[in-house]
Design an enzyme around this catalytic site. Structure first.
Site, PDB file in Angstrom:
ATOM      1  N   ASP A 280       0.859  -1.178   0.000  1.00 47.43           N
ATOM      2  CA  ASP A 280       0.000   0.000   0.000  1.00 47.43           C
ATOM      3  C   ASP A 280       0.902   1.237   0.000  1.00 47.43           C
ATOM      4  O   ASP A 280       2.130   1.135   0.150  1.00 47.43           O
ATOM      5  CB  ASP A 280      -0.973  -0.018   1.199  1.00 47.43           C
ATOM      6  CG  ASP A 280      -2.219   0.841   0.910  1.00 47.43           C
ATOM      7  OD1 ASP A 280      -2.171   1.661  -0.024  1.00 47.43           O
ATOM      8  OD2 ASP A 280      -3.236   0.698   1.622  1.00 47.43           O
TER       9      ASP A 280
HETATM   10  C1  BGC Z   1      -5.028   3.282   0.141  1.00 51.17           C
HETATM   11  C2  BGC Z   1      -5.294   2.225  -0.908  1.00 51.17           C
HETATM   12  C3  BGC Z   1      -5.140   2.803  -2.284  1.00 51.17           C
HETATM   13  C4  BGC Z   1      -3.771   3.448  -2.421  1.00 51.17           C
HETATM   14  C5  BGC Z   1      -3.498   4.038  -3.789  1.00 51.17           C
HETATM   15  C6  BGC Z   1      -3.761   4.065  -0.117  1.00 51.17           C
HETATM   16  O1  BGC Z   1      -3.660   5.167   0.720  1.00 51.17           O
HETATM   17  O2  BGC Z   1      -4.974   2.663   1.405  1.00 51.17           O
HETATM   18  O3  BGC Z   1      -6.570   1.690  -0.736  1.00 51.17           O
HETATM   19  O4  BGC Z   1      -5.332   1.809  -3.255  1.00 51.17           O
HETATM   20  O5  BGC Z   1      -3.669   4.480  -1.462  1.00 51.17           O
HETATM   21  O6  BGC Z   1      -4.219   5.167  -4.029  1.00 51.17           O
END
Ligand code: BGC
Length: 738
Positions: free
Chosen positions: A261
């Site tokens: 993530d």
């Molecule tokens: C979130 C994810 C997301 C990623 C990319 C993160 O902050 O937890 O769910 O896919 O950002 O945008």
């Protein structure tokens, strides 16, 4: 490209080129012709690393993705196309209700179609991967990301997880999107519902309740997995070998790409798990995290790790291979744009058919929570005052609809105007959605921007007065209220779960007019409606209902559609109950069965144990009778099946869809089992006065659980089967498993 050629390509890459494939950067890095120096400096990586980076985050649009791809491939020694990945969580441009609303449809087949449509729109627009579905089990409404989940039940979530993955990937490799299931794992169980917090639970609980939805997504073919931000039993998931290697890759045979993530590899240091970025990179790569999303770790640290002999280069090769294979499977080497184009965008995005499906989904997602004296549906000849901050609001999409087209949203007023003329419809906003300036400040808004969304005291007073005057003209008040978009979604944890204070104050004033009030509740989570409920005659939970929200709501309110949505997450009575879910253990002192004197039972002394509205609950405009629950046998052999049946009768004179729910209780087991677990459901459409028999086949798999050795097992003994309209169902039949 043939696999042997792909191998040759891998073998011909320099270490820098290989590492490039494992880096993901966001659009800002690609916006200028030359590499953007600002973001590169901020992240602390070299220009070369940016130039070799293999994937792009959250850039959409055929024109823009073509431009970036062209510039990237130009002059490259090994022209390996970029892959574009985005958060397309519940719709691309045509937005569906938030996933908590999708869960309330109890209609995985319909949602599969919605995700297929989404994939088509995003594919045309130059994307190849979506970070969806999010399948975290959510039992704590304080957690803002409950919005992204289909709810509190592992079985229901698993059904949706599979249907979403299938919908997204149905047309691969040529069309469609690769599904990256997230956030693996148990992110929904963060302590106190506080975002980015720690998760701690027994392996038994993890396997039985939290892992099944991810497993269902992987079994449905999801080609990517995102590791979650949280620690699990003390080990951050992004460096958690047991979870990523032993369970995901070995036990579940997942050989696709794992991505971290956002910035999570670098955060291994902040967690106190790695002493620096270099150690963090080693831990993540050895846990088989292939792509580093938006952190400087892999870009800066992998090469020194190899040259200093601390990391075997073959581990990098394995990760690169998985990324190259994904690109190759999608045909990017043959066509780096994968057929996306501006013409295709015009043809496929926001078509009338896609909007129609969004309306159907939105209709099925809405849950009628209260309907005193059959207040709804409304008579078109009545005078209606549509009051409240959501009365004519376009922002009905929710926080994660990042690429949604807000201007194209049908507002509630737009929908009402299709049923009422200006003599019968009066509208007034009455108050702002949210007046708590500190919440806006936490979103990064400055004072000037806040003044645009929060009216001055004088204007607020005027708006209040106007609402009361408007309401006086009508027979019925429809109060369109709810949370602000920024109050849910990522980083949207809340400690208080009521409607914003200013809306509650306005509702109080409106209720003094002694006219019936219908509450439309827009929210990204189950709100606490305990104090509101007695003040209104009817409540519709509309979630953030998406592009066609206004039309869907109006069809329900004026009776064109009969509501069929059922909650997939309990609505608590009070915050103190959280986490709350229907499939609890009975405990040694259950309020339902204990013979202890009343204080010494498992309960609160100041609030009830039960939620305000339970899992599976929802009304329709029809009364449906359940009768004649029966089993094909009272005994079941391990190798056999058994049929549980019930008759459902539509007692009304309009068509209705009933969600018939089947729960099982394993009465005695070596690991205590919940009082009820959902094991099947069926959406049954009934004509007026029609009776249908609904049958459920009970098999051994449904009766299994994770034993003390954390392996699936089935134990002989007595089981209760409950079939009814929601998780409060009390009628059951018993059989014995031999
Ligand atoms: C979130 C994810 C997301 C990623 C990319 C993160 O902050 O937890 O769910 O896919 O950002 O945008």
């Amino acid at each position: 490209m043939e696999e042997s050629k792909l191998r040759e390509l891998l073998n011909s890459l320099s270490i820098e080129e290989k590492i490039g494939q494992l880096i993901q950067l966001s659009g800002e890095f690609f916006s200028a012709k030359d590499i953007s120096v600002g973001p590169q400096k901020k992240l602390g990586i070299t220009k070369d690393a940016v130039e070799l980076c293999g994937s792009v985050l959250n850039v959409v649009g055929a024109k823009e993705t073509h431009r970036i791809q062209d510039a990237y491939l130009k002059g490259k020694k090994h022209p390996i196309p970029l892959i574009f990945m985005s958060d397309i969580v519940y719709g691309f441009r045509t937005i569906y209700p938030i996933p908590l609303g999708l869960g309330a449809t109890w209609n995985p087949d319909l949602i599969q179609k919605a995700y297929r449509n989404t994939a088509e729109e995003a594919y045309a627009s130059g994307n190849q991967v979506t970070f969806a579905p999010m399948v975290d089990l959510a039992r704590d409404a304080r957690w803002g990301r409950s919005l992204e989940s289909t709810g509190e039940d592992p079985y229901l979530n698993s059904r949706f997880a599979a249907s979403m993955v299938k919908g997204l990937q149905e047309d691969l490799p040529k069309y469609g999107l690769v599904s990256c299931v997230k956030h693996f794992a148990a992110y929904g169980a963060v302590e106190s519902g506080r975002e980015y917090n720690a998760t701690d639970m027994s392996e038994n609980r993890l396997r039985q309740y939290y892992l099944p939805s991810y497993k269902a997504a992987v079994d449905a073919g999801a080609k990517m997995v995102m590791s979650s931000f949280n620690t699990l039993n003390g080990v951050p998931v992004t460096g958690n070998k047991w979870l990523l290697k032993d369970i995901l890759r070995k036990e579940w045979n997942f050989d696709g790409v794992i991505i971290s993530d956002y910035a999570a590899i670098a955060e291994l240091v902040a967690h106190g798990f790695a002493k620096d970025n270099q150690e963090a990179s080693k831990l993540a790569l050895e846990a088989t995290v292939d792509i580093d999303m938006k952190s400087p770790c892999y870009a800066n640290e992998l090469k020194p790790l190899v040259t200093e002999g601390k990391l075997d280069e073959s581990k990098i090769d394995n990760a690169v291979w998985r990324v190259l294979k994904l690109k190759n499977d999608l045909g990017l080497f043959e066509d780096p744009y994968r057929g996306s184009s501006e013409e295709l965008e015009k043809k496929l995005i926001m078509t009338p058919e896609k909007r129609e499906l969004a309306k159907k989904v939105s209709t099925e997602a809405m849950v009628l929570l209260k309907n005193e004296n059959n207040m709804l549906p409304l008579d078109k000849n009545k005078k209606v005052a549509l009051i409240g901050p959501y009365e004519n609001e376009h922002e009905l999409l929710g926080l994660w609809a990042v690429h949604g087209d807000r201007k194209a949203t049908v507002t509630i007023e737009d929908g009402f105007k299709k049923y009422l003329n200006s003599d019968n419809l009066f509208t007034s906003k009455g108050t702002d959605i949210l007046r708590n300036k500190s919440i806006f400040r936490s979103m990064g808004l400055n004072s000037e921007q806040i003044d645009h969304v929060v009216s001055s005291k004088e204007i607020e007073e005027k708006n209040n007065e106007d609402a009361i005057e408007t309401a006086r003209k009508a027979d019925i008040i429809v109060f369109a209220a709810g949370e602000h978009t920024i109050e849910s979604g990522e980083a949207g944890s809340r400690g208080n779960l009521t409607l914003p204070d200013n809306q509650l104050e306005l509702l109080d004033k409106l209720s003094k007019l002694n006219k019936p009030i219908i509450l439309i509740c827009i929210s990204g989570r189950p709100l606490i409606l305990t104090d509101v409920e007695p003040k209104v005659s009817a409540i519709i939970e509309a979630w953030f209902p998406g592009t066609e929200g206004g039309n869907a709501l109006a069809d329900i309110i004026f009776g064109k559609s009969n509501p069929s949505g059922r909650l997939s997450m309990s609505f608590p009575y009070a915050v103190g109950q959280l986490p709350i879910y229907y499939s609890q253990f009975s405990t040694g002192r259950s309020v339902k069965t204990s013979t202890h004197s009343s204080r010494f039972m498992s309960k609160y002394i100041d609030i009830p144990n039960d939620p305000l509205y339970s899992f599976g609950y929802g009304l329709s405009y029809s009364k449906v009778k359940y009768s004649n629950l029966r089993l094909s046998s009272k005994e079941l052999e391990m190798t056999d099946n058994l049929i549980a049946s019930i008759d459902v009768t539509n007692m009304s004179d309009r068509n209705t869809t009933e969600v018939v729910q089947m729960y099982i209780q394993d009465k005695f087991a070596s690991v205590v089992q919940p009082v009820k677990s959902l094991k099947g459901f069926e959406r049954v459409t009934l004509n007026p006065n029609e009776t249908k028999t609904v049958n459920f086949e009970i098999n051994k798999k449904m009766l299994s659980f994770y034993g003390l050795d954390n392996k699936l097992t089935v134990e002989p003994g007595e089981f209760n089967i409950f079939i009814g309209p929601n998780s409060d169902v009390e009628d059951f039949a018993t059989f014995n498993l031999k």
